[in-house]
Design a protein around this motif. Structure first.
Motif, PDB file in Angstrom:
ATOM      1  N   VAL A   1       0.819  -1.205   0.000  1.00  0.00           N
ATOM      2  CA  VAL A   1       0.000   0.000   0.000  1.00  0.00           C
ATOM      3  C   VAL A   1       0.862   1.269   0.000  1.00  0.00           C
ATOM      4  O   VAL A   1       0.941   1.994  -0.983  1.00  0.00           O
ATOM      5  CB  VAL A   1      -0.964   0.030   1.215  1.00  0.00           C
ATOM      6  CG1 VAL A   1      -1.903   1.231   1.113  1.00  0.00           C
ATOM      7  CG2 VAL A   1      -1.785  -1.253   1.304  1.00  0.00           C
ATOM      8  N   CYS A   2       1.512   1.522   1.095  1.00  0.00           N
ATOM      9  CA  CYS A   2       2.088   2.846   1.372  1.00  0.00           C
ATOM     10  C   CYS A   2       3.218   3.280   0.428  1.00  0.00           C
ATOM     11  O   CYS A   2       3.266   4.457   0.043  1.00  0.00           O
ATOM     12  CB  CYS A   2       2.558   2.918   2.812  1.00  0.00           C
ATOM     13  SG  CYS A   2       1.375   2.184   3.982  1.00  0.00           S
TER      14      CYS A   2
ATOM     15  N   ARG B   1      10.067  18.396   9.271  1.00  0.00           N
ATOM     16  CA  ARG B   1       8.955  17.557   8.866  1.00  0.00           C
ATOM     17  C   ARG B   1       8.690  16.464   9.895  1.00  0.00           C
ATOM     18  O   ARG B   1       7.563  16.198  10.279  1.00  0.00           O
ATOM     19  CB  ARG B   1       9.261  16.911   7.510  1.00  0.00           C
ATOM     20  CG  ARG B   1       8.057  16.199   6.907  1.00  0.00           C
ATOM     21  CD  ARG B   1       8.471  15.322   5.742  1.00  0.00           C
ATOM     22  NE  ARG B   1       9.185  14.151   6.191  1.00  0.00           N
ATOM     23  CZ  ARG B   1       8.609  13.054   6.634  1.00  0.00           C
ATOM     24  NH1 ARG B   1       7.302  12.969   6.695  1.00  0.00           N
ATOM     25  NH2 ARG B   1       9.330  12.022   7.033  1.00  0.00           N
TER      26      ARG B   1
ATOM     27  N   LYS C   1       5.307  15.870  12.026  1.00  0.00           N
ATOM     28  CA  LYS C   1       4.569  14.641  11.802  1.00  0.00           C
ATOM     29  C   LYS C   1       4.332  13.902  13.115  1.00  0.00           C
ATOM     30  O   LYS C   1       3.283  13.353  13.361  1.00  0.00           O
ATOM     31  CB  LYS C   1       5.361  13.757  10.845  1.00  0.00           C
ATOM     32  CG  LYS C   1       4.476  12.719  10.178  1.00  0.00           C
ATOM     33  CD  LYS C   1       5.256  11.907   9.199  1.00  0.00           C
ATOM     34  CE  LYS C   1       4.358  10.817   8.631  1.00  0.00           C
ATOM     35  NZ  LYS C   1       5.153   9.773   8.028  1.00  0.00           N
TER      36      LYS C   1
ATOM     37  N   VAL D   1       1.439  15.348  15.135  1.00  0.00           N
ATOM     38  CA  VAL D   1       0.139  15.062  14.536  1.00  0.00           C
ATOM     39  C   VAL D   1      -0.250  13.610  14.748  1.00  0.00           C
ATOM     40  O   VAL D   1      -1.362  13.306  15.146  1.00  0.00           O
ATOM     41  CB  VAL D   1       0.179  15.383  13.031  1.00  0.00           C
ATOM     42  CG1 VAL D   1      -1.107  14.905  12.375  1.00  0.00           C
ATOM     43  CG2 VAL D   1       0.352  16.872  12.840  1.00  0.00           C
ATOM     44  N   LEU D   2       0.693  12.703  14.524  1.00  0.00           N
ATOM     45  CA  LEU D   2       0.333  11.293  14.608  1.00  0.00           C
ATOM     46  C   LEU D   2       0.051  10.867  16.039  1.00  0.00           C
ATOM     47  O   LEU D   2      -0.759   9.992  16.280  1.00  0.00           O
ATOM     48  CB  LEU D   2       1.425  10.427  13.969  1.00  0.00           C
ATOM     49  CG  LEU D   2       1.370  10.486  12.443  1.00  0.00           C
ATOM     50  CD1 LEU D   2       2.642   9.955  11.829  1.00  0.00           C
ATOM     51  CD2 LEU D   2       0.178   9.705  11.904  1.00  0.00           C
TER      52      LEU D   2
ATOM     53  N   LEU E   1      -3.285   8.957  17.217  1.00  0.00           N
ATOM     54  CA  LEU E   1      -3.299   7.752  18.048  1.00  0.00           C
ATOM     55  C   LEU E   1      -4.107   7.953  19.323  1.00  0.00           C
ATOM     56  O   LEU E   1      -4.766   7.027  19.793  1.00  0.00           O
ATOM     57  CB  LEU E   1      -1.866   7.302  18.378  1.00  0.00           C
ATOM     58  CG  LEU E   1      -1.154   6.543  17.265  1.00  0.00           C
ATOM     59  CD1 LEU E   1       0.194   6.048  17.750  1.00  0.00           C
ATOM     60  CD2 LEU E   1      -1.985   5.371  16.763  1.00  0.00           C
TER      61      LEU E   1
ATOM     62  N   PHE F   1      -6.907   8.672   2.707  1.00  0.00           N
ATOM     63  CA  PHE F   1      -5.762   9.148   1.965  1.00  0.00           C
ATOM     64  C   PHE F   1      -5.161   8.034   1.105  1.00  0.00           C
ATOM     65  O   PHE F   1      -4.462   7.155   1.598  1.00  0.00           O
ATOM     66  CB  PHE F   1      -4.734   9.655   2.992  1.00  0.00           C
ATOM     67  CG  PHE F   1      -3.368   9.872   2.456  1.00  0.00           C
ATOM     68  CD1 PHE F   1      -3.113  10.879   1.543  1.00  0.00           C
ATOM     69  CD2 PHE F   1      -2.323   9.076   2.886  1.00  0.00           C
ATOM     70  CE1 PHE F   1      -1.843  11.083   1.065  1.00  0.00           C
ATOM     71  CE2 PHE F   1      -1.040   9.280   2.409  1.00  0.00           C
ATOM     72  CZ  PHE F   1      -0.813  10.283   1.496  1.00  0.00           C
TER      73      PHE F   1
ATOM     74  N   GLU G   1      -6.423   3.834   2.906  1.00  0.00           N
ATOM     75  CA  GLU G   1      -5.700   3.589   4.161  1.00  0.00           C
ATOM     76  C   GLU G   1      -5.152   2.164   4.167  1.00  0.00           C
ATOM     77  O   GLU G   1      -5.785   1.237   3.678  1.00  0.00           O
ATOM     78  CB  GLU G   1      -6.622   3.786   5.367  1.00  0.00           C
ATOM     79  CG  GLU G   1      -7.020   5.232   5.601  1.00  0.00           C
ATOM     80  CD  GLU G   1      -5.910   6.057   6.244  1.00  0.00           C
ATOM     81  OE1 GLU G   1      -4.856   5.484   6.577  1.00  0.00           O
ATOM     82  OE2 GLU G   1      -6.119   7.273   6.386  1.00  0.00           O
ATOM     83  N   CYS G   2      -4.001   2.024   4.762  1.00  0.00           N
ATOM     84  CA  CYS G   2      -3.254   0.774   4.739  1.00  0.00           C
ATOM     85  C   CYS G   2      -3.529  -0.085   5.959  1.00  0.00           C
ATOM     86  O   CYS G   2      -2.812  -1.038   6.226  1.00  0.00           O
ATOM     87  CB  CYS G   2      -1.779   1.100   4.674  1.00  0.00           C
ATOM     88  SG  CYS G   2      -1.332   2.322   5.935  1.00  0.00           S
ATOM     89  N   HIS G   3      -4.567   0.240   6.714  1.00  0.00           N
ATOM     90  CA  HIS G   3      -4.866  -0.470   7.954  1.00  0.00           C
ATOM     91  C   HIS G   3      -6.303  -0.141   8.333  1.00  0.00           C
ATOM     92  O   HIS G   3      -6.903   0.791   7.785  1.00  0.00           O
ATOM     93  CB  HIS G   3      -3.943   0.014   9.069  1.00  0.00           C
ATOM     94  CG  HIS G   3      -4.096   1.497   9.323  1.00  0.00           C
ATOM     95  ND1 HIS G   3      -3.408   2.446   8.596  1.00  0.00           N
ATOM     96  CD2 HIS G   3      -4.895   2.182  10.175  1.00  0.00           C
ATOM     97  CE1 HIS G   3      -3.784   3.651   9.000  1.00  0.00           C
ATOM     98  NE2 HIS G   3      -4.687   3.521   9.951  1.00  0.00           N
TER      99      HIS G   3
ATOM    100  N   ASP H   1      -8.439   1.361  11.428  1.00  0.00           N
ATOM    101  CA  ASP H   1      -8.313   2.002  12.726  1.00  0.00           C
ATOM    102  C   ASP H   1      -9.645   1.861  13.461  1.00  0.00           C
ATOM    103  O   ASP H   1     -10.619   1.333  12.923  1.00  0.00           O
ATOM    104  CB  ASP H   1      -7.829   3.458  12.612  1.00  0.00           C
ATOM    105  CG  ASP H   1      -8.833   4.371  11.934  1.00  0.00           C
ATOM    106  OD1 ASP H   1     -10.029   4.018  11.868  1.00  0.00           O
ATOM    107  OD2 ASP H   1      -8.420   5.451  11.481  1.00  0.00           O
TER     108      ASP H   1
ATOM    109  N   CYS I   1       1.577  -1.328   9.300  1.00  0.00           N
ATOM    110  CA  CYS I   1       0.692  -0.300   9.855  1.00  0.00           C
ATOM    111  C   CYS I   1      -0.433  -0.820  10.758  1.00  0.00           C
ATOM    112  O   CYS I   1      -0.730  -0.191  11.774  1.00  0.00           O
ATOM    113  CB  CYS I   1       0.114   0.528   8.714  1.00  0.00           C
ATOM    114  SG  CYS I   1       1.346   0.967   7.465  1.00  0.00           S
TER     115      CYS I   1
ATOM    116  N   GLU J   1      -0.144  -0.749  14.575  1.00  0.00           N
ATOM    117  CA  GLU J   1      -0.075   0.501  15.338  1.00  0.00           C
ATOM    118  C   GLU J   1      -1.434   0.966  15.846  1.00  0.00           C
ATOM    119  O   GLU J   1      -1.521   1.917  16.608  1.00  0.00           O
ATOM    120  CB  GLU J   1       0.547   1.595  14.460  1.00  0.00           C
ATOM    121  CG  GLU J   1       1.990   1.283  14.098  1.00  0.00           C
ATOM    122  CD  GLU J   1       2.536   2.175  13.001  1.00  0.00           C
ATOM    123  OE1 GLU J   1       1.789   3.037  12.500  1.00  0.00           O
ATOM    124  OE2 GLU J   1       3.710   1.983  12.629  1.00  0.00           O
ATOM    125  N   PHE J   2      -2.504   0.305  15.388  1.00  0.00           N
ATOM    126  CA  PHE J   2      -3.844   0.787  15.706  1.00  0.00           C
ATOM    127  C   PHE J   2      -4.676  -0.281  16.415  1.00  0.00           C
ATOM    128  O   PHE J   2      -5.103  -1.256  15.786  1.00  0.00           O
ATOM    129  CB  PHE J   2      -4.568   1.234  14.427  1.00  0.00           C
ATOM    130  CG  PHE J   2      -3.951   2.444  13.795  1.00  0.00           C
ATOM    131  CD1 PHE J   2      -4.423   3.712  14.106  1.00  0.00           C
ATOM    132  CD2 PHE J   2      -2.868   2.327  12.929  1.00  0.00           C
ATOM    133  CE1 PHE J   2      -3.839   4.840  13.541  1.00  0.00           C
ATOM    134  CE2 PHE J   2      -2.277   3.451  12.368  1.00  0.00           C
ATOM    135  CZ  PHE J   2      -2.764   4.712  12.671  1.00  0.00           C
TER     136      PHE J   2
END
Lengths: 224, 224
Positions: free
Chosen positions: A131-132, B3, B7, B10-11, B15, B96, B99-101, B103, B132, B135-136
């Motif tokens: 994916v990413c 950056r 980042k 924000v992340l 979470l 986006f 999404e690769c996962h 949540d 990914c 992480e969720f």
């Protein structure tokens, strides 16, 4: 809904920054005369094994360099070290929980370790993820996907972004075909549905089948 | 550097929000009396095939529900629809670039479509991705990984987060072992290195080997 909106804005910012850094990488590659391949796949599809077979064949004909991307470890780079080529490992673990892809800045951070002017073709082996990585340009000329026939026929439909952005698909582990229920024609049809006319080659890093064809493809792209 | 710093902030916010929504999911599951499995793997490791074999076996003994996560398509849900179980497909493509996962919020959006009080064990089949999804948290009781022997021995070292967070690893496609150069002992040693003592079972969705053991594991977790 709020979360989604916030995230979207932030990630567009990240992608803008990535685009600028990818452009800067591109300029470095152009100056040094590198043809750059962004090599992507699922985990375990055989990118490193295919690079091993490739390096055995092209030595003396093509000056290959490799930038290895992994969340952790230098295992893949260790496998390629015996070829004594320009080689650098970039680990993405310092990012958020281990970044799931290479972005232009991570590639940039590795380029300083590579003698770019001694390289004809630079292969950037991305993190194993379907994916990413497709979302981040790193300054490459082309995108090559390695796809293992053990992953099933339907993945082009389920993960269209990467399949759509690939310029060449190496269908790997073709030696296992007789032991699987994989329908190659159906896979090709699904691939055509998301990326009509995309080049593909049937290869086996294990038996060497198709590897010469892939090496020739690469040699034809050697900058003159 | 800038950056990365932006980042990170924000992340962490994302979470935090995810944690709150996971807790809300958890409360719904507790009210309905669901045991919830977050099923994770690389693309094509065999999660859906294993669920098919599972559903053939547990019908009448265990009320299984499934929430299918995929970037696009309802292909996986379509495969399970013949079992006439509570089933919902969540596509992550609206996010986006896909999404690769999953949540917690995506799972929450699917729960409204499921009759939770008619379910003993809810399996949340995550997006195929070895990075990914780990992480969720989505409110699950347990994390089960499906790992295909075609992916190589070293992946626990290269992608430690998911292997470390798994409570059970189903080592799948064990029927292919004789056709591969896969060193099972080395894989187990690598798994032990990142997650000492983790439970594991050798299974084959194709031949059915080990599936009864996995079904028993699940039945023992049926809420009383």
């Amino acid at each position: 809904m709020h979360r989604t909106a916030v995230k979207k804005v932030v990630l567009e910012g990240v992608l803008d920054a990535n685009e600028a850094l990818a452009q800067a990488n591109r300029e470095k590659f152009d100056q040094a005369g590198n043809y750059v391949i962004n090599l992507m796949s699922s985990p375990g599809a055989g990118k490193t094994a295919l690079l091993e077979r490739t390096l055995e064949r092209v030595r003396g004909r093509l000056r290959l360099g490799v930038l290895e991307g992994d969340v952790q470890t230098t295992l893949d780079a260790d496998r390629l070290a015996r070829f004594h080529i320009p080689l650098v490992q970039v680990n993405t673990e310092s990012g958020f929980g281990g970044e799931c892809h290479l972005d232009a800045n991570m590639v940039r951070s590795g380029l300083g370790e590579l003698p770019l002017s001694d390289i004809d073709v630079l292969v950037i082996e991305n993190v194993g993820n379907l994916v990413c990585p497709a979302e981040f340009r790193v300054g490459e000329d082309t995108r090559v996907m390695v796809y293992s026939v053990t992953e099933g026929e339907e993945k082009p439909l389920k993960y269209p972004l990467m399949f759509r952005s690939a310029d060449l698909v190496l269908v790997n582990k073709i030696d296992l075909l007789e032991h699987l229920d994989f329908d190659l024609e159906l896979f090709i049809a699904n691939l055509e549905a998301v990326n009509p006319g995309v080049s593909r080659m049937l290869v086996s890093a294990r038996t060497g089948r198709g590897v010469d064809e892939w090496c020739s493809w690469m040699e034809r792209r050697k900058p003159t």
